[in-house]
Design an enzyme around this catalytic site. Structure first.
Site, PDB file in Angstrom:
ATOM      1  CG  ASP A  14       2.774  -4.528   3.623  1.00 42.13           C
ATOM      2  OD1 ASP A  14       3.872  -3.940   3.710  1.00 42.13           O
ATOM      3  OD2 ASP A  14       2.591  -5.506   2.878  1.00 42.13           O
ATOM      4  CG  ASN A  70       9.473  -6.312   9.259  1.00 34.02           C
ATOM      5  OD1 ASN A  70       8.451  -5.986   9.859  1.00 34.02           O
ATOM      6  ND2 ASN A  70       9.443  -6.700   7.982  1.00 34.02           N
TER       7      ASN A  70
HETATM    8  C1  IPE Z   1       4.307  -7.415   7.385  1.00 34.87           C
HETATM    9  O1  IPE Z   1       4.730  -6.699   6.291  1.00 34.87           O
HETATM   10  C2  IPE Z   1       4.890  -6.847   8.624  1.00 34.87           C
HETATM   11  C3  IPE Z   1       4.428  -5.515   9.010  1.00 34.87           C
HETATM   12  C4  IPE Z   1       3.546  -4.799   8.377  1.00 34.87           C
HETATM   13  C5  IPE Z   1       5.009  -4.998  10.192  1.00 34.87           C
HETATM   14  P1  IPE Z   1       5.981  -7.163   5.422  1.00 34.87           P
HETATM   15  O2  IPE Z   1       6.127  -6.142   4.349  1.00 34.87           O
HETATM   16  O3  IPE Z   1       7.163  -7.393   6.304  1.00 34.87           O
HETATM   17  O4  IPE Z   1       5.488  -8.570   4.850  1.00 34.87           O
HETATM   18  P2  IPE Z   1       5.952  -9.373   3.573  1.00 34.87           P
HETATM   19  O5  IPE Z   1       7.444  -9.403   3.580  1.00 34.87           O
HETATM   20  O6  IPE Z   1       5.413  -8.651   2.372  1.00 34.87           O
HETATM   21  O7  IPE Z   1       5.327 -10.721   3.728  1.00 34.87           O
HETATM   22  C1  IPE Z   2       5.176  -1.793   6.240  1.00 34.14           C
HETATM   23  O1  IPE Z   2       5.543  -1.220   5.043  1.00 34.14           O
HETATM   24  C2  IPE Z   2       6.038  -1.347   7.394  1.00 34.14           C
HETATM   25  C3  IPE Z   2       6.889  -2.399   7.956  1.00 34.14           C
HETATM   26  C4  IPE Z   2       6.926  -3.634   7.568  1.00 34.14           C
HETATM   27  C5  IPE Z   2       7.761  -2.019   9.049  1.00 34.14           C
HETATM   28  P1  IPE Z   2       6.686  -1.844   4.135  1.00 34.14           P
HETATM   29  O2  IPE Z   2       7.982  -1.213   4.519  1.00 34.14           O
HETATM   30  O3  IPE Z   2       6.671  -3.320   4.171  1.00 34.14           O
HETATM   31  O4  IPE Z   2       6.236  -1.322   2.709  1.00 34.14           O
HETATM   32  P2  IPE Z   2       6.332  -2.106   1.332  1.00 34.14           P
HETATM   33  O5  IPE Z   2       5.665  -3.413   1.523  1.00 34.14           O
HETATM   34  O6  IPE Z   2       7.792  -2.236   1.039  1.00 34.14           O
HETATM   35  O7  IPE Z   2       5.610  -1.228   0.369  1.00 34.14           O
HETATM   36 MG    MG Z   3       5.685  -4.711   3.076  1.00 33.55          MG
END
Ligand code: IPE
Ligand code: IPE
Ligand code: MG
Length: 241
Positions: free
Chosen positions: A25, A73
């Site tokens: 993340d 997602n």
């Molecule tokens: C969790 O991250 C999912 C992945 C890293 C694939 P998210 O960014 O989707 O999680 P939330 O929304 O902060 O809980």
């Molecule tokens: C994790 O990074 C990747 C996926 C969830 C696919 P994010 O896209 O959630 O990055 P932040 O949380 O917005 O920084």
């Molecule tokens: Mg995220």
């Protein structure tokens, strides 16, 4: 085993976590900080995954399960979802070549029925190409949700006709995507969020959790070593004394 890693750290190589889960993340925030589009954050995040995979294999970790795309997602803008899918295709088609000599076995876990035929074919191809490798198993969780995984397992158990009274914890384990893998010892979440976001809900029952403010594209070997060192300093009691 790299010389560097033995020199600079004091982890105990005889007490490594067998199975590590990583919630990758912070890609979006990493890009934002640099004035870049979120897609660049995902691109750098994919590079981090390659580096960390090779490093964990080198350390002797048996299984690395990484969260790449959750069942939630899909709520993101279509452009971001499309971008993630094309990055995924690129990652999978290069994976054999880039990880080939390193002996990593790649498995994709999650509900793959929502993906296009093209993506599913690529998944099959990458899995086939690496299935005879003998090194670390890399589970890439795609369209993965812990609750969805449990629902799936329940459906399969019911369909199998096993009498209700014979269903126990081992039965459920056998119907999860991670069947056959050792228990998840350590779950790592960078980016400063302290939640599981639907990752490995059944498997995390006695996992040690490690959180850090580092954003995934900046995550490197020293963070992995720090997480392992912290893990080794924990006292796992499993309900005992
Ligand atoms: C969790 O991250 C999912 C992945 C890293 C694939 P998210 O960014 O989707 O999680 P939330 O929304 O902060 O809980
Ligand atoms: C994790 O990074 C990747 C996926 C969830 C696919 P994010 O896209 O959630 O990055 P932040 O949380 O917005 O920084
Ligand atoms: Mg995220």
């Amino acid at each position: 085993m790299g010389f560097w890693s033995r020199e600079k750290t004091n982890i105990d190589y005889t007490k490594l976590p067998r199975h590590i889960g990583v919630i990758m993340d912070g890609n979006g925030r990493w890009a934002k900080k640099r004035g870049l589009p979120r897609s660049m954050g995902h691109r750098y995040g994919a590079q981090t995954l390659k580096k960390i995979t090779l490093f964990c294999d080198e350390l002797g970790i048996e299984v690395l399960t990484v969260y790449a795309f959750s069942t939630e997602n899909w709520k993101r803008p279509k452009s971001e979802v499309d971008n993630l899918m094309s990055l995924l295709m690129e990652y999978l088609s290069n994976a054999e070549q880039e990880l080939g000599g390193k002996n990593v076995v790649i498995k994709i876990i999650g509900d793959l029925s929502s993906f296009s035929d093209e993506i599913r074919e690529q998944i099959n191809k990458t899995e086939k190409l690496t299935e005879k490798n003998t090194g670390m198993v890399l589970n890439i969780a795609l369209n993965y949700g812990g609750r969805d995984e449990i629902v799936n397992a329940v459906r399969a158990i019911v369909k199998s006709g096993i009498p209700a009274d014979s269903v126990n914890e081992d039965t459920v384990d056998k119907y999860l995507y991670t069947a056959g893998n050792p228990p998840v010892d350590l779950i790592i979440r960078p980016s400063g969020e302290c939640r599981l976001s639907n990752f490995l809900l059944w498997q995390c029952a006695y996992s040690e959790l490690w959180f850090s403010n580092v954003l995934w594209p900046d995550f490197d070997k020293k963070h992995m070593l720090r997480a392992i060192a912290d893990y080794q300093n924990r006292n796992r009691r499993y309900g005992g004394v």
